[in-house]
Scaffold this motif. Structure first.
Motif, mmCIF file in Angstrom:
data_model
loop_
_atom_site.group_PDB
_atom_site.id
_atom_site.type_symbol
_atom_site.label_atom_id
_atom_site.label_comp_id
_atom_site.label_asym_id
_atom_site.label_seq_id
_atom_site.Cartn_x
_atom_site.Cartn_y
_atom_site.Cartn_z
ATOM 1 N N ILE A 164 0.810 -1.220 0.000
ATOM 2 C CA ILE A 164 0.000 0.000 0.000
ATOM 3 C C ILE A 164 0.845 1.273 0.000
ATOM 4 N N ASN A 165 2.159 1.152 -0.029
ATOM 5 C CA ASN A 165 3.031 2.323 0.118
ATOM 6 C C ASN A 165 2.763 3.412 -0.910
ATOM 7 N N THR A 166 2.598 3.038 -2.180
ATOM 8 C CA THR A 166 2.396 4.055 -3.211
ATOM 9 C C THR A 166 1.093 4.815 -3.008
ATOM 10 N N PHE A 167 0.076 4.126 -2.489
ATOM 11 C CA PHE A 167 -1.207 4.790 -2.247
ATOM 12 C C PHE A 167 -1.103 5.799 -1.100
ATOM 13 N N LEU A 168 -0.179 5.544 -0.185
ATOM 14 C CA LEU A 168 -0.023 6.413 0.979
ATOM 15 C C LEU A 168 0.707 7.715 0.662
ATOM 16 N N LEU A 169 1.470 7.734 -0.421
ATOM 17 C CA LEU A 169 2.290 8.906 -0.724
ATOM 18 C C LEU A 169 1.457 10.175 -0.867
ATOM 19 N N ASP A 170 0.391 10.101 -1.656
ATOM 20 C CA ASP A 170 -0.438 11.283 -1.862
ATOM 21 C C ASP A 170 -1.177 11.696 -0.591
ATOM 22 N N MET A 171 -1.441 10.738 0.278
ATOM 23 C CA MET A 171 -2.140 11.061 1.526
ATOM 24 C C MET A 171 -1.283 11.941 2.433
ATOM 25 N N LYS A 172 0.028 11.881 2.239
ATOM 26 C CA LYS A 172 0.933 12.658 3.092
ATOM 27 C C LYS A 172 1.060 14.113 2.639
ATOM 28 N N ILE A 173 0.623 14.406 1.403
ATOM 29 C CA ILE A 173 0.796 15.765 0.880
ATOM 30 C C ILE A 173 -0.543 16.433 0.571
ATOM 31 N N LEU A 174 -1.593 16.009 1.234
ATOM 32 C CA LEU A 174 -2.894 16.646 1.049
ATOM 33 C C LEU A 174 -2.831 18.092 1.532
ATOM 34 N N PRO A 175 -3.559 19.015 0.902
ATOM 35 C CA PRO A 175 -3.468 20.429 1.268
ATOM 36 C C PRO A 175 -3.879 20.727 2.703
ATOM 37 N N TRP A 176 -4.704 19.882 3.289
ATOM 38 C CA TRP A 176 -5.101 20.100 4.681
ATOM 39 C C TRP A 176 -4.198 19.385 5.677
ATOM 40 N N GLY A 177 -3.165 18.733 5.165
ATOM 41 C CA GLY A 177 -2.206 18.084 6.044
ATOM 42 C C GLY A 177 -2.673 16.728 6.527
ATOM 43 N N ALA A 178 -1.963 16.190 7.503
ATOM 44 C CA ALA A 178 -2.284 14.873 8.046
ATOM 45 C C ALA A 178 -1.849 14.809 9.499
ATOM 46 N N THR A 179 -2.510 13.967 10.242
ATOM 47 C CA THR A 179 -2.126 13.692 11.625
ATOM 48 C C THR A 179 -1.735 12.229 11.726
ATOM 49 N N LEU A 181 -3.160 9.998 13.517
ATOM 50 C CA LEU A 181 -4.392 9.207 13.464
ATOM 51 C C LEU A 181 -4.945 9.121 12.054
ATOM 52 N N SER A 182 -4.978 10.244 11.343
ATOM 53 C CA SER A 182 -5.535 10.224 9.986
ATOM 54 C C SER A 182 -4.689 9.347 9.065
ATOM 55 N N HIS A 183 -3.382 9.349 9.278
ATOM 56 C CA HIS A 183 -2.489 8.536 8.447
ATOM 57 C C HIS A 183 -2.691 7.051 8.741
ATOM 58 N N ASN A 185 -5.469 5.648 9.940
ATOM 59 C CA ASN A 185 -6.777 5.260 9.418
ATOM 60 C C ASN A 185 -6.774 5.160 7.899
ATOM 61 N N ALA A 186 -5.956 5.996 7.245
ATOM 62 C CA ALA A 186 -5.868 5.944 5.785
ATOM 63 C C ALA A 186 -5.371 4.579 5.317
ATOM 64 N N LYS A 187 -4.480 3.970 6.085
ATOM 65 C CA LYS A 187 -3.948 2.659 5.714
ATOM 66 C C LYS A 187 -5.065 1.610 5.687
ATOM 67 N N ALA A 188 -5.902 1.636 6.724
ATOM 68 C CA ALA A 188 -7.008 0.673 6.777
ATOM 69 C C ALA A 188 -8.007 0.927 5.652
ATOM 70 N N ARG A 189 -8.236 2.200 5.328
ATOM 71 C CA ARG A 189 -9.224 2.526 4.293
ATOM 72 C C ARG A 189 -8.689 2.235 2.898
ATOM 73 N N ILE A 190 -7.401 2.378 2.698
ATOM 74 C CA ILE A 190 -6.799 1.996 1.409
ATOM 75 C C ILE A 190 -6.967 0.500 1.191
ATOM 76 N N ALA A 261 -2.517 -4.409 14.567
ATOM 77 C CA ALA A 261 -3.014 -3.906 13.289
ATOM 78 C C ALA A 261 -1.867 -3.456 12.399
ATOM 79 N N GLU A 262 -0.681 -3.331 12.950
ATOM 80 C CA GLU A 262 0.521 -2.891 12.232
ATOM 81 C C GLU A 262 0.273 -1.592 11.461
ATOM 82 N N LEU A 263 -0.360 -0.642 12.132
ATOM 83 C CA LEU A 263 -0.561 0.678 11.537
ATOM 84 C C LEU A 263 0.531 1.651 11.954
ATOM 85 N N ALA A 264 1.326 1.254 12.951
ATOM 86 C CA ALA A 264 2.442 2.076 13.418
ATOM 87 C C ALA A 264 3.513 1.147 13.973
#
Length: 326
Positions: A164-179, A181-183, A185-190, A261-264
């Motif tokens: 899922i690494n490539t899908f996560l790249l764009d999530m890190k540069i969203l204009p509203w940023g990331a936290t 927790l949001s990062h 949760n993004a892994k589970a949703r991807i 869950a290996e999210l962190a």
């Protein structure tokens, strides 16, 4: 009677009830890994020293034979057999009612997804089950990927390997940023996105892998790992999942793996929840009694309040979104 160990069963991989053996899967195509591995197929194991060494599956089977799970008492064994039968019947019934034949599972190498895989193969047949491995490279432990691949190959199901690494790249540069927790949760949703992408293409149903303890405590991501077409083991507390995994013969290194869950990095379920599943499940089984009666029964007040607070705060995760009436 308890079923034989999956890795110590001389090829009798599934329990479809008709005595038929799984059909060997077709040869590899692209990232698809569909072949049945033989008993001497090599796999990667991660030794304690942290360096990789190659062992054969025969060695793994010998090791498994030396680590026997304790045999349950007859009454417990009988209950587990009933539990297993009801889950198989329920899964078959659901697919019959929906007029579908194919199911897809996200495989992590953990006990929950491994048990769902076993149940799905027994209920639907290996030819109708697909597993998708979606590791985060650099975070997911190699042994978890190895366990998922080995079990899937043993059952003869089709699998896909999609980091899922490539899908996560764009999530890190969203204009509203990331936290953090949001990062996470993004892994589970991807992963849910990938499972439903496959389901749409192949007209399959997504099989959920959440257990009852997670659902009651809200330990899951809305529209992430909680997203599915049917929750296969959500009537089982986590401690029941482990017992049933032993009963159907999942190897101890999977059945008794530290849940994560290996999210962190370094994350574990019990670390996040603040207590072991053994302790949490004892209180969860008594939710109907209320806080004070649980405390009166001798459970620590901090544990009881932790469980009830999580239960109340996360009920929305198990409900459809509210509708504003007009």
């Amino acid at each position: 009677m308890a079923q034989p160990s999956l890795w110590n069963n001389n090829g009798n991989n599934s329990n479809n009830g008709d005595g038929n053996q799984p059909t060997p899967a077709p040869a590899n195509m692209d990232t698809r890994t569909t072949q049945r591995e033989t008993a001497t197929q090599t796999l990667q194991a991660t030794p304690a020293a942290g360096e990789h060494e190659e062992v054969t599956q025969t060695d793994a089977i010998k090791k498994h034979r030396e680590i026997k799970a304790p045999k349950p008492a007859p009454a417990v064994e009988e209950n587990l057999e009933i539990m297993y039968g009801r889950l198989i019947d329920g899964l078959k019934s659901f697919f019959d009612k929906t007029n579908r034949t194919r199911g897809v599972i996200g495989l992590s190498g953990g006990v929950d997804s491994s048990l769902v895989l076993k149940l799905a193969v027994d209920a639907l047949g290996p030819e109708n089950v697909t597993g998708i491995l979606m590791p985060e490279l650099g975070l997911t432990k190699p042994e978890n990927v190895d366990h998922a691949k080995t079990l899937a190959a043993y059952f003869g199901i089709d699998t896909y390997y999609q980091p899922i690494n490539t899908f996560l790249l764009d999530m890190k540069i969203l204009p509203w940023g990331a936290t953090t927790l949001s990062h996470m949760n993004a892994k589970a949703r991807i992963r849910a996105l990938l499972l439903y992408s496959y389901a749409n293409v192949e007209n399959a149903l997504v099989l959920g892998t959440s257990n009852k303890s997670e659902c009651l405590l809200g330990y899951g991501t809305k529209y992430g790992d909680l997203a599915c077409d049917i929750q296969v083991i959500a009537s089982l507390f986590k401690t029941d999942v482990v017992r049933l995994a032993e009963f159907v013969g999942l190897p101890p290194e999977i059945a008794h793996k530290t849940p994560s869950a290996e999210l962190a990095q370094g994350q574990t379920d019990e670390g996040d929840l603040g207590a072991s599943y053994d302790h949490l499940d004892q209180v969860l089984r008594l939710l109907d009694l209320g806080v004070q009666e649980c405390i009166d029964k001798g459970f620590p007040a901090t544990l009881v309040h932790k469980v009830f607070d999580a239960w109340h705060a996360n009920k929305h995760k198990g409900s459809t979104p509210p509708i504003i009436k007009i």
